[in-house]
Scaffold this motif. Structure first.
Motif, mmCIF file in Angstrom:
data_model
loop_
_atom_site.group_PDB
_atom_site.id
_atom_site.type_symbol
_atom_site.label_atom_id
_atom_site.label_comp_id
_atom_site.label_asym_id
_atom_site.label_seq_id
_atom_site.Cartn_x
_atom_site.Cartn_y
_atom_site.Cartn_z
ATOM 1 N N UNK A 22 34.451 39.631 33.455
ATOM 2 C CA UNK A 22 33.816 40.835 34.006
ATOM 3 C C UNK A 22 32.830 41.429 32.992
ATOM 4 N N UNK A 299 46.116 43.401 36.301
ATOM 5 C CA UNK A 299 44.867 42.658 36.458
ATOM 6 C C UNK A 299 43.653 43.559 36.771
ATOM 7 N N UNK A 303 40.059 44.124 34.539
ATOM 8 C CA UNK A 303 38.693 43.993 35.059
ATOM 9 C C UNK A 303 37.889 45.269 34.771
ATOM 10 N N UNK A 389 44.118 49.930 46.991
ATOM 11 C CA UNK A 389 42.861 50.357 46.368
ATOM 12 C C UNK A 389 42.519 51.801 46.710
ATOM 13 N N UNK A 390 42.828 52.207 47.943
ATOM 14 C CA UNK A 390 42.571 53.599 48.341
ATOM 15 C C UNK A 390 43.526 54.533 47.600
ATOM 16 N N UNK A 420 39.895 58.511 52.712
ATOM 17 C CA UNK A 420 38.764 57.760 52.168
ATOM 18 C C UNK A 420 37.491 58.070 52.956
ATOM 19 N N UNK A 424 34.879 59.530 50.264
ATOM 20 C CA UNK A 424 33.939 58.691 49.519
ATOM 21 C C UNK A 424 33.316 57.579 50.330
ATOM 22 N N UNK B 56 32.554 46.686 53.369
ATOM 23 C CA UNK B 56 31.186 47.179 53.176
ATOM 24 C C UNK B 56 30.253 46.069 52.711
ATOM 25 N N UNK B 60 28.380 44.513 44.671
ATOM 26 C CA UNK B 60 29.121 44.134 43.473
ATOM 27 C C UNK B 60 30.602 44.217 43.837
ATOM 28 N N UNK B 62 34.341 44.482 44.242
ATOM 29 C CA UNK B 62 35.449 44.528 43.302
ATOM 30 C C UNK B 62 36.616 43.670 43.770
ATOM 31 N N UNK B 64 36.314 40.750 44.815
ATOM 32 C CA UNK B 64 36.026 39.436 44.229
ATOM 33 C C UNK B 64 36.247 39.456 42.718
ATOM 34 N N UNK B 65 35.916 40.585 42.083
ATOM 35 C CA UNK B 65 36.113 40.680 40.629
ATOM 36 C C UNK B 65 37.579 40.552 40.244
ATOM 37 N N UNK B 66 38.452 41.119 41.068
ATOM 38 C CA UNK B 66 39.872 41.107 40.694
ATOM 39 C C UNK B 66 40.609 39.882 41.233
ATOM 40 N N UNK B 70 39.490 33.088 42.595
ATOM 41 C CA UNK B 70 38.096 32.887 42.992
ATOM 42 C C UNK B 70 37.988 32.563 44.484
ATOM 43 N N UNK B 96 41.776 46.025 44.764
ATOM 44 C CA UNK B 96 40.417 46.151 44.249
ATOM 45 C C UNK B 96 39.508 46.930 45.172
ATOM 46 N N UNK B 97 39.811 46.924 46.478
ATOM 47 C CA UNK B 97 38.909 47.571 47.450
ATOM 48 C C UNK B 97 39.313 49.014 47.680
ATOM 49 N N UNK B 98 38.379 49.935 47.507
ATOM 50 C CA UNK B 98 38.687 51.354 47.748
ATOM 51 C C UNK B 98 38.300 51.788 49.160
ATOM 52 N N UNK B 99 37.901 50.849 50.012
ATOM 53 C CA UNK B 99 37.440 51.212 51.356
ATOM 54 C C UNK B 99 38.357 50.706 52.472
#
Lengths: 425, 446
Positions: A22, A299, A303, A389-390, A420, A424, B56, B60, B62, B64-66, B70, B96-99
């Protein structure tokens, strides 16, 4: 010899797991031109420790599990070096020594070397063959040994130990888990959630001994046996030590870089030495809650730290302070799911704390929501789905839930999404 | 990175009917039984509004980042794709997703997320109220972004003005085989003709008088034609240079059917000389010459409808456009360019003026959008062969006050003036509706 001249890169990243990768992305997002090298001690492409249980179970083979292919590094124009183990850091000269005598100079350095399994000082352990689970080689060895294990002992009931115990039980081994704390998955789940998870394991024939220690390990031919603190013995055709990890910092001796529980960093992942950053499991992660809540080894946190470090290194003006670690786990076991985000209420919780629980004993699902001053601190669920995540974002934003806490308990998925959408989206 | 299409949600239009979720359940089903919807509409009982949880397709991502396996990656089509063959079902992506854009489906046994149905999202097709839109405008920006920008960097417009957008995008498409006329106004003021002996663009450009833009282009186009060269004669003019001071030459050229592409950037006044009124200034508006005082309450006359006047010339092509609706603008620019090879093409663009109309510089596109959504500025298109067509539905406009209240130049309006403007807007919409219904074409105009 070409090698005698010291090579120098504007950025050197040591370690190619989640934090390092990252950070590479973050560096390249802001600095397209600077030279970048990533030094990985492994022979193989990077593999996340998180996929290893699935290698042990046979769900995944050796191929197709790499975190990134070589092509990814090439496209980022990063000099990706394997079998490059850093043995010393000279921060005065801004250079690194590699095991084979090569020296590499750096403009800015990121330490993302992760952690290695912690092996507790148990009498006799060093004299027997035991497994750990951190690398792909570990996973392949454990997979192969598990098929003929017969009896297995797992030391430690963290995520690694629990995953492995399940996999061993699935291939027919009789498994005993020994955990010195008084519940499984301590630090991840509260006692009630842990008890439900334990019950499922017991139904699948796994013996779970909590609040217990292994006093001694003795060799029994190729196998071994463990002596418990109560005196009983358990045969261990296979012994897995899953007692947590410790930051991999041996190579930092004499570097001047401060090390506590891990490398000491500030909110921008800067170490105590100029031009050196650190991120991921190698650092001593501060808790978001500013208390003794265990932080690190998560994890998504690694990141975030990697991104913060990379942006800080590249001088990206959009960088923001790392908010601190929030415990966060998604755990699947025997086809069921447990999710946890944040912290539980402490034993001496005052009146500003509120704990809402759904699903007492006897009911199938379990959900617990912990609030302090009306703000979400933690969510723990077994067989109740929500968006972790939320919840994480609600905690980080210190959102006052007010009357919505009840809705969150009733339907955490939809209520979280409503919050959410309003806050945001 | 290229821009890619996205599914946009307008909470104000959503009534929670749930058709989008039903369509998704069908579209994503493997076995005929409803799958878990990849789009979730949720009701906020406290506010009574509707919210959405859907991937969404982050730039970028997230998730996928976490992902430790892969199994998630953003593709060139903009979709964050999930690879079943790599996923180990650890659910860390959901952290990882906040949505709430990627979630576990118990029935399917793995995480599921929106894949935009390979470019034809079924949720959008099922939405009858326009709350979900599949916004593909970004594709146009990609395509047009590859065309050469023919203006110098750093045109000197006021902050937040949309004229630079209009100029650059228009000339990119119209291309280098062009002679450009920019009569006095904001456009040469921004630097189209250059400074200190240096040109402001990469095509021949000149600065006619306010009065003679269309006459000079007539001569230039004809002379090139005589020499055997097919050159686009282009005007980028303000509303004064088009409809007031410049009207005699414009009207003459249109009536003669000169092969000219005349673009009018209408900011409803003489804005670069201190915001004086023009024939395009609308009723009630403050300008430097229609002040607000004890008796004076802004302009007392209606604006003349310049694009309709141009239509009655029987031009080859006349259209109105707005920078809040870029796809529509692009399509009309394309049509106007094509028509200018046969005869007179007139394109009228609404250009909210941040400094002269008194609104925040960040709000230009929103002001332009509200003008259209209230029918204050109606988007239509006239082709000599087909007549007038409305470019979008005008039957359920927002009240005009939604537009007026955004602008400082209308800050003084009393209820009677607002009612006057609403009546005028309604009347104008009705005229256009009837023209469109009558299929007003060459015969009707001729």
């Amino acid at each position: 010899m070409e090698r005698s001249a010291q090579q120098r890169f504007d950025y050197v990243v040591v370690g190619a797991s989640h934090a390092g990768i990252e950070a590479l992305r973050a560096i390249r997002a802001h600095d397209g031109d600077g030279s970048v090298a990533v030094l990985d001690r492994e022979v193989r492409l990077p593999v996340s420790p998180t996929v290893l249980p699935y290698v042990v179970s046979g769900k995944r083979g050796e191929d197709g599990i790499a975190l990134r292919e070589r092509r990814w590094f090439d496209e980022l124009r990063v000099d990706y070096r394997q079998q490059a183990r850093v043995t010393a850091v000279d921060s005065a000269k801004a250079s690194l020594s590699l095991g084979d005598g090569v020296e590499i100079g750096y403009g800015k350095l990121l330490l993302a070397t992760g952690a290695t399994p912690a092996v507790p000082p148990i009498d006799g352990l060093a004299a027997v063959r035991y497994h750990v689970l951190r690398t792909l080689d570990d996973a392949l060895a454990l997979r192969d040994a598990g098929r003929s294990a017969g009896r297995a002992v797992v030391l430690g009931a963290g995520l690694v130990g629990m995953h492995a115990a399940e996999n061993l039980a699935r291939v027919g081994a009789r498994v005993t888990i020994v955990e010195m704390r008084d519940q499984v998955l301590p630090g991840y789940f509260d006692a009630t959630a842990a008890a439900r998870i334990e019950a499922v394991f017991r139904r699948h024939g796994v013996e779970i001994l909590t609040g217990r220690r292994i006093e001694q390990v003795v060799a029994r031919g190729d196998a071994s046996a463990v002596a418990l603190d109560g005196g009983e013995l358990r045969d261990a055709g296979l012994l897995l030590v899953a007692a947590g990890v410790r930051p991999d910092v041996a190579y930092l001796a004499g570097s001047g870089i401060a090390v506590g529980r891990g490398v000491v960093v500030d909110a921008f992942m800067r170490t105590t030495v100029p031009n050196v950053w650190a991120a991921g499991d190698v650092v001593q992660t501060a808790s978001f809650f500013g208390d003794t809540t265990p932080a690190g080894g998560i994890l998504p946190d690694a990141v975030e730290q990697g991104r913060t470090a990379g942006m800080s290194m590249a001088g990206d003006p959009a960088v923001t302070a790392y908010p601190g670690g929030v415990p966060l786990n998604t755990y699947g076991f025997f086809g069921r799911r447990a999710l946890s985000v944040g912290r539980d209420a402490p034993a001496d919780a005052g009146p500003d704390w509120e704990v809402l629980v759904r699903g007492g004993t006897g009911s199938e699902d379990y959900l617990k929501i912990v609030l302090r001053e009306g703000r979400l601190q933690g969510v723990f669920g077994v067989d109740v789905l929500f968006d972790p995540g939320i919840m994480w974002e609600l905690i980080l934003r210190r959102v006052e839930l007010g009357a919505r806490a009840a809705a969150l308990l009733e339907n955490p998925e939809d209520a979280g999404r409503v919050l959410m959408s309003g806050l945001w989206r | 990175m290229s821009a890619t299409p996205t599914i946009a949600f307008d909470a104000a239009r959503c009534d929670g009917c749930g058709e989008c979720m039903k369509a998704c359940q069908v579209a994503k089903s493997d076995d005929g039984r409803p799958a878990q919807s990849r789009i979730r509409i949720v009701r906020d009982d406290e506010t009574g509004s509707w919210g959405i949880a859907q991937c969404r397709q982050c730039g970028d991502p997230r998730c996928a980042s976490v992902c430790p396996a892969a199994a998630l990656a953003k593709g060139g089509d903009g979709v964050v794709a999930w690879d079943a063959g790599r996923c180990v079902n650890c659910l860390i992506c959901t952290a990882g997703c906040t949505y709430g854009g990627i979630a576990f489906s118990a029935a399917e046994g793995h995480v599921v997320k929106c894949d935009q149905c390979a470019g034809a999202p079924q949720c959008v097709a099922a939405c009858r109220r326009g709350a979900l839109r599949y916004v593909t405008a970004a594709k146009l920006y990609n395509r047009w972004g590859e065309l050469e920008d023919l203006f110098v960097p750093g045109l000197g417009g006021c902050q937040g003005c949309n004229t630079e957008l209009i100029m650059r995008h228009a000339l990119r498409r119209i291309g280098p085989n062009t002679v450009l006329a920019t009569p006095p106004g904001c456009i040469p003021g921004m630097g189209s003709v250059g400074y200190n002996g240096m040109l402001g663009c990469k095509v021949p450009v000149f600065h006619p008088l306010l009065t003679n833009t269309a006459s000079m282009l007539t001569g230039i186009r004809r002379q090139f034609k005589r020499k055997g060269r097919d050159v686009t004669a282009l005007a980028l003019a303000g509303d004064g240079g088009a409809g007031d001071v410049g009207f005699q030459s414009l009207s003459g050229a249109a009536e003669r059917g000169e092969q000219i592409l005349f673009v009018c950037v209408d900011n409803e006044g003489y804005m670069n000389t201190g915001a004086q009124r023009s024939g395009s200034t609308t009723y009630g508006a403050w300008t430097a010459t229609t002040p607000i005082g004890e008796a004076a309450r802004g302009k007392t006359q209606e604006a003349k409808n310049l694009p309709l006047l141009m239509m009655w010339h029987g031009c080859e092509y006349v259209a109105t456009a707005s920078t809040a609706f870029m796809e529509d603008f692009y399509a009309k620019l394309e049509a106007a360019l094509d028509a200018s090879g046969r005869g007179f093409a007139y394109l009228h663009l609404y250009s909210p003026c941040t400094s002269g109309w008194r609104f925040p510089s960040a709000a230009n596109v929103e002001v332009a959008r509200k003008a259209v959504e209230t029918n204050f500025a109606v988007l239509w298109e006239y082709r000599r062969s087909h007549g007038l067509r409305l470019s979008r539905d005008i039957d359920e406009p927002a009240p005009v006050v939604d537009y007026l209240k955004l602008l400082g130049k209308f800050g003084h309006l009393d209820a009677a003036q607002v009612a006057h403007i609403q009546a005028h807007v309604d009347r104008q919409a009705q005229v256009l509706r009837e023209l469109a219904r009558a299929g007003c074409g060459a015969d009707a105009v001729g």
